[in-house]
Design a protein around this motif. Structure first.
Motif, PDB file in Angstrom:
ATOM      1  N   GLU A  86      41.410 -35.059  35.236  1.00  0.00           N
ATOM      2  CA  GLU A  86      41.566 -33.943  36.170  1.00  0.00           C
ATOM      3  C   GLU A  86      40.988 -34.292  37.539  1.00  0.00           C
ATOM      4  N   THR A  87      39.790 -34.861  37.510  1.00  0.00           N
ATOM      5  CA  THR A  87      39.120 -35.190  38.773  1.00  0.00           C
ATOM      6  C   THR A  87      39.912 -36.227  39.551  1.00  0.00           C
ATOM      7  N   LEU A  88      40.301 -37.300  38.854  1.00  0.00           N
ATOM      8  CA  LEU A  88      41.016 -38.384  39.541  1.00  0.00           C
ATOM      9  C   LEU A  88      42.366 -37.896  40.062  1.00  0.00           C
ATOM     10  N   TRP A  89      42.986 -37.074  39.257  1.00  0.00           N
ATOM     11  CA  TRP A  89      44.294 -36.568  39.663  1.00  0.00           C
ATOM     12  C   TRP A  89      44.173 -35.768  40.959  1.00  0.00           C
ATOM     13  N   GLN A  90      43.107 -34.962  41.012  1.00  0.00           N
ATOM     14  CA  GLN A  90      42.838 -34.198  42.239  1.00  0.00           C
ATOM     15  C   GLN A  90      42.555 -35.127  43.412  1.00  0.00           C
ATOM     16  N   ASP A  91      41.679 -36.102  43.149  1.00  0.00           N
ATOM     17  CA  ASP A  91      41.222 -36.981  44.231  1.00  0.00           C
ATOM     18  C   ASP A  91      42.331 -37.891  44.751  1.00  0.00           C
ATOM     19  N   LEU A  92      43.132 -38.413  43.817  1.00  0.00           N
ATOM     20  CA  LEU A  92      44.129 -39.417  44.206  1.00  0.00           C
ATOM     21  C   LEU A  92      45.465 -38.782  44.587  1.00  0.00           C
ATOM     22  N   GLY A  93      45.704 -37.576  44.085  1.00  0.00           N
ATOM     23  CA  GLY A  93      46.985 -36.940  44.350  1.00  0.00           C
ATOM     24  C   GLY A  93      48.117 -37.590  43.581  1.00  0.00           C
ATOM     25  N   ARG A  94      47.765 -38.344  42.567  1.00  0.00           N
ATOM     26  CA  ARG A  94      48.777 -38.959  41.698  1.00  0.00           C
ATOM     27  C   ARG A  94      48.147 -39.151  40.325  1.00  0.00           C
ATOM     28  N   SER A  95      49.007 -39.568  39.417  1.00  0.00           N
ATOM     29  CA  SER A  95      48.508 -39.821  38.076  1.00  0.00           C
ATOM     30  C   SER A  95      47.689 -41.113  38.080  1.00  0.00           C
ATOM     31  N   PRO A  96      46.445 -41.057  37.644  1.00  0.00           N
ATOM     32  CA  PRO A  96      45.645 -42.293  37.633  1.00  0.00           C
ATOM     33  C   PRO A  96      46.109 -43.241  36.522  1.00  0.00           C
ATOM     34  N   THR A  97      45.792 -44.516  36.675  1.00  0.00           N
ATOM     35  CA  THR A  97      46.115 -45.464  35.612  1.00  0.00           C
ATOM     36  C   THR A  97      45.046 -45.368  34.523  1.00  0.00           C
ATOM     37  N   ILE A  98      45.355 -45.952  33.378  1.00  0.00           N
ATOM     38  CA  ILE A  98      44.402 -45.931  32.273  1.00  0.00           C
ATOM     39  C   ILE A  98      43.109 -46.640  32.681  1.00  0.00           C
ATOM     40  N   GLN A 133      47.669 -31.747  35.718  1.00  0.00           N
ATOM     41  CA  GLN A 133      48.589 -32.681  35.074  1.00  0.00           C
ATOM     42  C   GLN A 133      48.361 -32.745  33.574  1.00  0.00           C
ATOM     43  N   MET A 134      47.089 -32.679  33.182  1.00  0.00           N
ATOM     44  CA  MET A 134      46.776 -32.713  31.754  1.00  0.00           C
ATOM     45  C   MET A 134      47.459 -31.546  31.053  1.00  0.00           C
ATOM     46  N   HIS A 135      47.419 -30.419  31.733  1.00  0.00           N
ATOM     47  CA  HIS A 135      48.034 -29.217  31.185  1.00  0.00           C
ATOM     48  C   HIS A 135      49.546 -29.401  31.059  1.00  0.00           C
TER      49      HIS A 135
END
Lengths: 132, 263
Positions: B119-131, B227-229
Protein backbone atom coordinates in the motif's frame (compact mmCIF):
# COMPACT_ATOMS: atom_id res chain seq x y z
CA UNK A 1 18.09 -10.68 -13.56
CA UNK A 2 16.65 -10.20 -16.99
CA UNK A 3 16.70 -13.62 -18.54
CA UNK A 4 16.35 -17.23 -17.59
CA UNK A 5 19.24 -18.81 -19.43
CA UNK A 6 17.87 -22.26 -18.64
CA UNK A 7 14.14 -22.93 -18.80
CA UNK A 8 12.44 -23.70 -15.51
CA UNK A 9 10.60 -27.01 -15.50
CA UNK A 10 8.58 -28.38 -12.65
CA UNK A 11 6.55 -31.57 -12.42
CA UNK A 12 3.89 -32.00 -9.80
CA UNK A 13 1.16 -34.54 -9.17
CA UNK A 14 -1.94 -33.91 -11.25
CA UNK A 15 -3.97 -32.85 -8.25
CA UNK A 16 -5.62 -29.54 -7.40
CA UNK A 17 -3.72 -29.25 -4.16
CA UNK A 18 -0.42 -29.26 -6.08
CA UNK A 19 -1.35 -26.18 -8.08
CA UNK A 20 -0.07 -23.83 -5.44
CA UNK A 21 3.45 -25.09 -6.16
CA UNK A 22 3.10 -24.08 -9.80
CA UNK A 23 1.66 -20.72 -8.73
CA UNK A 24 4.61 -20.00 -6.48
CA UNK A 25 7.17 -21.08 -9.10
CA UNK A 26 5.57 -18.91 -11.77
CA UNK A 27 5.34 -15.98 -9.39
CA UNK A 28 9.02 -16.37 -8.51
CA UNK A 29 9.97 -16.37 -12.19
CA UNK A 30 7.87 -13.27 -12.75
CA UNK A 31 9.58 -11.63 -9.80
CA UNK A 32 12.96 -12.36 -11.38
CA UNK A 33 11.86 -10.36 -14.40
CA UNK A 34 10.98 -7.48 -12.08
CA UNK A 35 7.35 -7.56 -13.15
CA UNK A 36 5.14 -5.37 -10.98
CA UNK A 37 3.00 -6.82 -8.22
CA UNK A 38 -0.21 -6.75 -10.22
CA UNK A 39 1.37 -8.60 -13.14
CA UNK A 40 2.81 -11.24 -10.80
CA UNK A 41 -0.61 -11.52 -9.18
CA UNK A 42 -2.20 -12.21 -12.55
CA UNK A 43 0.46 -14.71 -13.61
CA UNK A 44 -0.49 -16.73 -10.55
CA UNK A 45 -4.16 -16.61 -11.42
CA UNK A 46 -3.52 -17.59 -15.06
CA UNK A 47 -1.32 -20.52 -14.06
CA UNK A 48 -3.95 -21.68 -11.63
CA UNK A 49 -6.70 -21.47 -14.21
CA UNK A 50 -4.62 -23.36 -16.76
CA UNK A 51 -4.00 -26.07 -14.19
CA UNK A 52 -7.70 -26.29 -13.35
CA UNK A 53 -8.62 -26.53 -17.02
CA UNK A 54 -6.05 -29.24 -17.72
CA UNK A 55 -6.99 -31.30 -14.69
CA UNK A 56 -10.63 -31.18 -15.72
CA UNK A 57 -9.98 -32.27 -19.29
CA UNK A 58 -7.23 -34.77 -18.53
CA UNK A 59 -8.62 -36.99 -15.77
CA UNK A 60 -6.10 -39.75 -16.53
CA UNK A 61 -3.09 -37.53 -16.00
CA UNK A 62 -0.59 -38.41 -13.30
CA UNK A 63 1.52 -35.30 -13.60
CA UNK A 64 1.24 -31.64 -14.45
CA UNK A 65 4.27 -30.01 -15.99
CA UNK A 66 5.12 -26.34 -15.94
CA UNK A 67 7.77 -24.91 -18.22
CA UNK A 68 8.87 -21.31 -18.15
CA UNK A 69 11.20 -19.52 -20.55
CA UNK A 70 11.74 -15.84 -21.19
CA UNK A 71 11.42 -13.80 -24.32
CA UNK A 72 11.59 -10.04 -24.68
CA UNK A 73 11.11 -9.33 -21.01
CA UNK A 74 8.05 -11.51 -20.68
CA UNK A 75 7.58 -15.08 -19.58
CA UNK A 76 6.50 -17.82 -21.94
CA UNK A 77 4.60 -20.28 -19.77
CA UNK A 78 3.52 -23.75 -20.85
CA UNK A 79 1.49 -26.01 -18.62
CA UNK A 80 0.62 -29.51 -19.72
CA UNK A 81 -0.24 -32.98 -18.54
CA UNK A 82 1.37 -36.37 -19.21
CA UNK A 83 -1.82 -38.00 -20.51
CA UNK A 84 -2.17 -37.97 -24.31
CA UNK A 85 -5.57 -36.73 -25.40
CA UNK A 86 -6.85 -37.09 -28.95
CA UNK A 87 -9.55 -34.53 -28.53
CA UNK A 88 -7.86 -31.34 -27.42
CA UNK A 89 -9.20 -28.83 -26.94
CA UNK A 90 -12.80 -29.92 -26.70
CA UNK A 91 -15.46 -27.27 -27.28
CA UNK A 92 -16.13 -27.33 -23.56
CA UNK A 93 -12.49 -26.39 -22.93
CA UNK A 94 -12.75 -23.39 -25.23
CA UNK A 95 -15.95 -22.31 -23.54
CA UNK A 96 -14.68 -22.79 -20.03
CA UNK A 97 -14.55 -20.01 -17.52
CA UNK A 98 -10.87 -20.79 -16.95
CA UNK A 99 -10.08 -20.18 -20.60
CA UNK A 100 -12.00 -16.92 -20.53
CA UNK A 101 -9.96 -15.76 -17.56
CA UNK A 102 -6.67 -16.86 -19.16
CA UNK A 103 -7.55 -14.96 -22.31
CA UNK A 104 -8.18 -11.86 -20.27
CA UNK A 105 -4.99 -12.00 -18.28
CA UNK A 106 -2.35 -13.16 -20.75
CA UNK A 107 -1.00 -12.51 -24.23
CA UNK A 108 -1.27 -15.02 -27.02
CA UNK A 109 -2.93 -17.82 -25.07
CA UNK A 110 -3.27 -21.03 -27.02
CA UNK A 111 -4.07 -24.68 -26.69
CA UNK A 112 -1.12 -26.77 -27.82
CA UNK A 113 -0.47 -30.47 -28.22
CA UNK A 114 2.93 -31.62 -27.08
CA UNK A 115 4.74 -34.91 -27.72
CA UNK A 116 2.34 -37.83 -28.25
CA UNK A 117 -0.61 -35.50 -28.16
CA UNK A 118 -0.17 -34.38 -24.62
CA UNK A 119 -2.46 -31.44 -23.96
CA UNK A 120 -0.96 -28.15 -22.90
CA UNK A 121 -1.78 -24.48 -22.58
CA UNK A 122 0.74 -21.83 -23.49
CA UNK A 123 0.68 -18.09 -22.94
CA UNK A 124 2.93 -15.10 -22.50
CA UNK A 125 2.83 -12.62 -19.67
CA UNK A 126 2.36 -8.98 -20.39
CA UNK A 127 5.68 -7.19 -20.76
CA UNK A 128 6.53 -4.93 -17.85
CA UNK A 129 4.98 -1.50 -18.09
CA UNK A 130 7.63 1.09 -18.80
CA UNK A 131 7.78 3.49 -15.94
CA UNK A 132 8.61 7.10 -16.69
CA UNK B 1 44.01 13.93 12.49
CA UNK B 2 43.74 16.24 15.48
CA UNK B 3 44.53 15.07 18.98
CA UNK B 4 40.84 15.39 19.78
CA UNK B 5 39.88 13.05 16.95
CA UNK B 6 42.54 10.67 17.99
CA UNK B 7 41.15 10.54 21.50
CA UNK B 8 37.58 10.07 20.25
CA UNK B 9 38.68 7.20 18.07
CA UNK B 10 40.32 5.55 20.98
CA UNK B 11 37.51 5.82 23.50
CA UNK B 12 37.89 2.10 24.16
CA UNK B 13 41.62 2.53 24.82
CA UNK B 14 42.57 -0.18 22.35
CA UNK B 15 45.03 1.74 20.23
CA UNK B 16 47.86 1.55 22.71
CA UNK B 17 47.47 -2.21 22.92
CA UNK B 18 47.43 -2.53 19.17
CA UNK B 19 50.68 -0.62 18.91
CA UNK B 20 52.28 -3.29 21.09
CA UNK B 21 51.22 -6.18 18.82
CA UNK B 22 52.19 -8.82 17.73
CA UNK B 23 52.92 -9.59 21.37
CA UNK B 24 50.92 -12.73 22.30
CA UNK B 25 50.14 -11.48 25.78
CA UNK B 26 48.82 -8.20 24.42
CA UNK B 27 46.73 -10.11 21.93
CA UNK B 28 45.22 -12.18 24.73
CA UNK B 29 44.47 -9.03 26.66
CA UNK B 30 42.62 -7.63 23.66
CA UNK B 31 40.64 -10.86 23.28
CA UNK B 32 39.71 -10.83 26.92
CA UNK B 33 38.69 -7.21 26.88
CA UNK B 34 36.44 -7.52 23.83
CA UNK B 35 35.07 -11.01 24.41
CA UNK B 36 31.93 -9.60 26.09
CA UNK B 37 31.22 -7.64 22.90
CA UNK B 38 31.48 -10.80 20.79
CA UNK B 39 29.23 -12.73 23.19
CA UNK B 40 26.71 -9.93 23.19
CA UNK B 41 26.55 -9.90 19.38
CA UNK B 42 26.33 -13.71 19.24
CA UNK B 43 23.27 -13.69 21.49
CA UNK B 44 21.55 -11.20 19.24
CA UNK B 45 21.48 -13.94 16.60
CA UNK B 46 20.11 -16.58 18.96
CA UNK B 47 16.76 -18.25 18.35
CA UNK B 48 17.22 -18.62 14.63
CA UNK B 49 18.01 -22.28 14.50
CA UNK B 50 21.64 -22.26 15.58
CA UNK B 51 22.78 -23.09 19.08
CA UNK B 52 24.14 -20.25 21.19
CA UNK B 53 27.41 -22.20 21.65
CA UNK B 54 27.93 -22.33 17.90
CA UNK B 55 27.13 -18.66 17.54
CA UNK B 56 29.59 -17.76 20.30
CA UNK B 57 32.30 -19.73 18.51
CA UNK B 58 31.60 -17.88 15.29
CA UNK B 59 31.59 -14.53 17.07
CA UNK B 60 34.86 -15.33 18.88
CA UNK B 61 36.44 -16.20 15.56
CA UNK B 62 35.13 -12.91 14.21
CA UNK B 63 36.81 -11.11 17.09
CA UNK B 64 40.16 -12.77 16.36
CA UNK B 65 39.83 -11.76 12.72
CA UNK B 66 39.03 -8.21 13.76
CA UNK B 67 42.11 -8.07 15.97
CA UNK B 68 44.31 -9.35 13.15
CA UNK B 69 42.91 -6.94 10.62
CA UNK B 70 42.51 -3.77 12.69
CA UNK B 71 44.66 -0.84 11.63
CA UNK B 72 44.99 1.62 14.54
CA UNK B 73 45.96 4.38 12.09
CA UNK B 74 42.70 4.21 10.15
CA UNK B 75 40.95 6.51 12.62
CA UNK B 76 38.19 4.07 13.50
CA UNK B 77 37.49 2.97 17.02
CA UNK B 78 38.28 -0.71 17.51
CA UNK B 79 34.88 -1.43 19.09
CA UNK B 80 33.15 -0.23 15.92
CA UNK B 81 35.44 -2.19 13.65
CA UNK B 82 35.09 -5.34 15.74
CA UNK B 83 31.30 -5.10 15.90
CA UNK B 84 31.06 -4.83 12.12
CA UNK B 85 33.49 -7.70 11.58
CA UNK B 86 31.82 -9.99 14.11
CA UNK B 87 28.33 -9.25 12.83
CA UNK B 88 29.52 -9.92 9.29
CA UNK B 89 30.96 -13.24 10.40
CA UNK B 90 27.68 -14.22 12.09
CA UNK B 91 25.65 -13.29 9.04
CA UNK B 92 27.96 -15.22 6.77
CA UNK B 93 27.57 -18.20 9.07
CA UNK B 94 23.80 -18.17 8.47
CA UNK B 95 24.17 -17.50 4.78
CA UNK B 96 26.56 -20.42 4.38
CA UNK B 97 23.85 -22.63 5.75
CA UNK B 98 21.38 -21.22 3.29
CA UNK B 99 19.36 -19.48 5.97
CA UNK B 100 17.98 -16.05 5.94
CA UNK B 101 19.57 -13.77 8.51
CA UNK B 102 16.36 -11.89 8.90
CA UNK B 103 14.12 -12.33 11.87
CA UNK B 104 11.84 -15.26 11.18
CA UNK B 105 8.23 -14.25 10.90
CA UNK B 106 5.02 -16.16 10.78
CA UNK B 107 3.17 -16.26 7.48
CA UNK B 108 0.46 -14.04 8.91
CA UNK B 109 2.98 -11.47 10.02
CA UNK B 110 4.62 -11.51 6.61
CA UNK B 111 1.28 -11.20 4.88
CA UNK B 112 0.39 -8.20 6.99
CA UNK B 113 3.76 -6.61 6.34
CA UNK B 114 3.54 -7.23 2.61
CA UNK B 115 0.07 -5.76 2.54
CA UNK B 116 1.16 -2.60 4.34
CA UNK B 117 4.34 -2.23 2.33
CA UNK B 118 2.49 -2.71 -0.93
CA UNK B 119 0.00 0.00 0.00
CA UNK B 120 2.73 2.42 0.99
CA UNK B 121 4.89 1.79 -2.07
CA UNK B 122 1.93 1.95 -4.36
CA UNK B 123 1.06 5.36 -2.94
CA UNK B 124 4.64 6.58 -3.07
CA UNK B 125 5.53 5.29 -6.53
CA UNK B 126 2.17 5.76 -8.21
CA UNK B 127 2.56 2.34 -9.78
CA UNK B 128 2.60 -1.27 -8.83
CA UNK B 129 5.89 -2.02 -7.05
CA UNK B 130 8.00 -5.00 -8.04
CA UNK B 131 8.38 -7.98 -5.75
CA UNK B 132 11.97 -6.99 -4.98
CA UNK B 133 10.83 -3.49 -4.02
CA UNK B 134 8.24 -4.96 -1.68
CA UNK B 135 10.82 -7.38 -0.27
CA UNK B 136 13.19 -4.53 0.43
CA UNK B 137 10.48 -2.35 1.92
CA UNK B 138 9.18 -5.11 4.18
CA UNK B 139 12.67 -6.42 4.95
CA UNK B 140 11.61 -9.89 3.89
CA UNK B 141 13.19 -12.29 1.42
CA UNK B 142 11.47 -12.28 -1.99
CA UNK B 143 10.22 -15.82 -1.54
CA UNK B 144 8.45 -14.77 1.65
CA UNK B 145 6.71 -12.01 -0.28
CA UNK B 146 5.52 -14.53 -2.86
CA UNK B 147 4.33 -16.92 -0.16
CA UNK B 148 2.55 -14.03 1.50
CA UNK B 149 0.84 -13.17 -1.79
CA UNK B 150 -0.59 -16.65 -1.78
CA UNK B 151 -1.75 -16.20 1.78
CA UNK B 152 -3.27 -12.78 1.15
CA UNK B 153 -5.06 -13.79 -1.97
CA UNK B 154 -5.98 -17.37 -1.13
CA UNK B 155 -7.10 -17.56 -4.73
CA UNK B 156 -7.62 -21.18 -5.41
CA UNK B 157 -10.24 -22.44 -7.76
CA UNK B 158 -10.21 -25.86 -6.17
CA UNK B 159 -13.15 -26.99 -8.22
CA UNK B 160 -12.55 -29.16 -11.21
CA UNK B 161 -15.95 -28.61 -12.67
CA UNK B 162 -15.10 -25.09 -13.60
CA UNK B 163 -16.32 -25.47 -17.12
CA UNK B 164 -19.54 -23.94 -18.30
CA UNK B 165 -22.11 -26.70 -18.33
CA UNK B 166 -23.36 -27.61 -21.75
CA UNK B 167 -26.92 -27.15 -20.69
CA UNK B 168 -25.88 -23.80 -19.30
CA UNK B 169 -27.57 -20.49 -19.73
CA UNK B 170 -28.64 -19.85 -23.30
CA UNK B 171 -26.99 -16.93 -25.00
CA UNK B 172 -30.38 -15.35 -25.73
CA UNK B 173 -30.83 -14.64 -22.07
CA UNK B 174 -27.69 -12.64 -21.89
CA UNK B 175 -28.07 -10.45 -24.95
CA UNK B 176 -29.51 -7.03 -24.75
CA UNK B 177 -29.09 -6.06 -21.16
CA UNK B 178 -26.42 -5.22 -18.66
CA UNK B 179 -23.32 -3.44 -19.82
CA UNK B 180 -23.12 -4.08 -23.58
CA UNK B 181 -19.33 -4.42 -23.35
CA UNK B 182 -19.82 -7.67 -21.54
CA UNK B 183 -21.30 -9.11 -24.67
CA UNK B 184 -18.22 -8.63 -26.80
CA UNK B 185 -16.74 -11.94 -25.81
CA UNK B 186 -18.67 -15.13 -26.07
CA UNK B 187 -17.00 -16.56 -23.03
CA UNK B 188 -18.14 -13.64 -20.97
CA UNK B 189 -21.57 -13.59 -22.45
CA UNK B 190 -22.16 -17.12 -21.34
CA UNK B 191 -21.42 -16.17 -17.77
CA UNK B 192 -23.36 -12.93 -17.87
CA UNK B 193 -26.01 -14.18 -15.43
CA UNK B 194 -23.25 -14.89 -12.93
CA UNK B 195 -21.73 -11.48 -13.56
CA UNK B 196 -25.14 -9.93 -12.95
CA UNK B 197 -25.01 -11.22 -9.42
CA UNK B 198 -21.80 -9.41 -8.64
CA UNK B 199 -22.00 -6.07 -6.90
CA UNK B 200 -21.86 -3.11 -9.27
CA UNK B 201 -18.34 -2.15 -8.24
CA UNK B 202 -16.92 -5.65 -8.75
CA UNK B 203 -18.56 -5.88 -12.16
CA UNK B 204 -17.03 -2.58 -13.09
CA UNK B 205 -13.59 -3.73 -11.95
CA UNK B 206 -13.80 -6.88 -14.07
CA UNK B 207 -15.01 -4.78 -17.00
CA UNK B 208 -12.11 -2.35 -16.67
CA UNK B 209 -9.58 -5.14 -16.27
CA UNK B 210 -10.79 -7.57 -18.91
CA UNK B 211 -12.40 -5.37 -21.52
CA UNK B 212 -10.60 -2.09 -21.19
CA UNK B 213 -7.30 -3.83 -20.50
CA UNK B 214 -6.50 -1.47 -17.65
CA UNK B 215 -3.89 -2.51 -15.13
CA UNK B 216 -4.79 -3.04 -11.49
CA UNK B 217 -2.98 0.18 -10.66
CA UNK B 218 -5.00 2.16 -13.19
CA UNK B 219 -8.23 0.65 -11.93
CA UNK B 220 -7.27 1.44 -8.35
CA UNK B 221 -6.75 5.06 -9.33
CA UNK B 222 -9.98 5.20 -11.28
CA UNK B 223 -12.12 3.64 -8.57
CA UNK B 224 -10.28 5.24 -5.71
CA UNK B 225 -9.39 2.21 -3.65
CA UNK B 226 -6.04 0.58 -3.04
CA UNK B 227 -4.36 -1.77 -5.47
CA UNK B 228 -4.31 -4.57 -2.94
CA UNK B 229 -8.04 -4.18 -2.63
CA UNK B 230 -8.45 -4.31 -6.42
CA UNK B 231 -6.30 -7.42 -6.56
CA UNK B 232 -8.48 -9.09 -3.95
CA UNK B 233 -11.74 -8.03 -5.53
CA UNK B 234 -10.65 -9.38 -8.92
CA UNK B 235 -9.70 -12.73 -7.40
CA UNK B 236 -12.88 -12.90 -5.33
CA UNK B 237 -15.08 -11.94 -8.24
CA UNK B 238 -13.54 -14.55 -10.54
CA UNK B 239 -14.09 -17.08 -7.80
CA UNK B 240 -17.70 -15.99 -7.30
CA UNK B 241 -18.46 -16.26 -10.99
CA UNK B 242 -16.95 -19.70 -10.95
CA UNK B 243 -19.14 -20.78 -8.08
CA UNK B 244 -22.21 -19.34 -9.75
CA UNK B 245 -21.69 -21.28 -12.94
CA UNK B 246 -21.09 -24.67 -11.50
CA UNK B 247 -24.51 -25.65 -10.36
CA UNK B 248 -26.25 -26.05 -7.01
CA UNK B 249 -24.53 -29.26 -5.98
CA UNK B 250 -21.12 -27.74 -6.51
CA UNK B 251 -22.24 -24.59 -4.78
CA UNK B 252 -23.03 -26.60 -1.70
CA UNK B 253 -19.58 -28.05 -1.88
CA UNK B 254 -18.26 -24.55 -2.32
CA UNK B 255 -20.09 -23.50 0.79
CA UNK B 256 -18.57 -26.32 2.77
CA UNK B 257 -15.14 -25.39 1.43
CA UNK B 258 -15.72 -21.86 2.62
CA UNK B 259 -16.81 -23.31 5.92
CA UNK B 260 -13.61 -25.29 6.09
CA UNK B 261 -11.63 -22.12 5.29
CA UNK B 262 -13.11 -20.39 8.28
CA UNK B 263 -12.14 -23.17 10.63
Amino acid sequence: MEDLSTPITVNVAARPDALHILRVVAASAAALLQLPFDAVDEVRIAVDEAGVLLLASSPDADALQLEITTSDGSLLITIGTDAPTADWPRPVDRESWSWTVIQGLTLDPRFVSGDDGRPAIRFRTRPPVKTP
Amino acid sequence: MSEEDRAANDADGAVELFRRLPDEIVREELVERFLPLARHLARRFAGRGESVEDLIQVADLGLLNAIDRFDPDRGVQFTTFAAVTITGELKRHFRDRGWSVRVPRSLQESALLVHRTLETLWQDLGRSPTISEIAEGADLPEEAVIEAMDAIQAYSPASLDAVVSEDGTPMSETVGHADPSFEVAEGWASVAPALEKLPERERRILYLRFFRGMTQTEIAQEIGISQMHISRLIAQSLERVRREIRGPEAQERGASEAEADRR
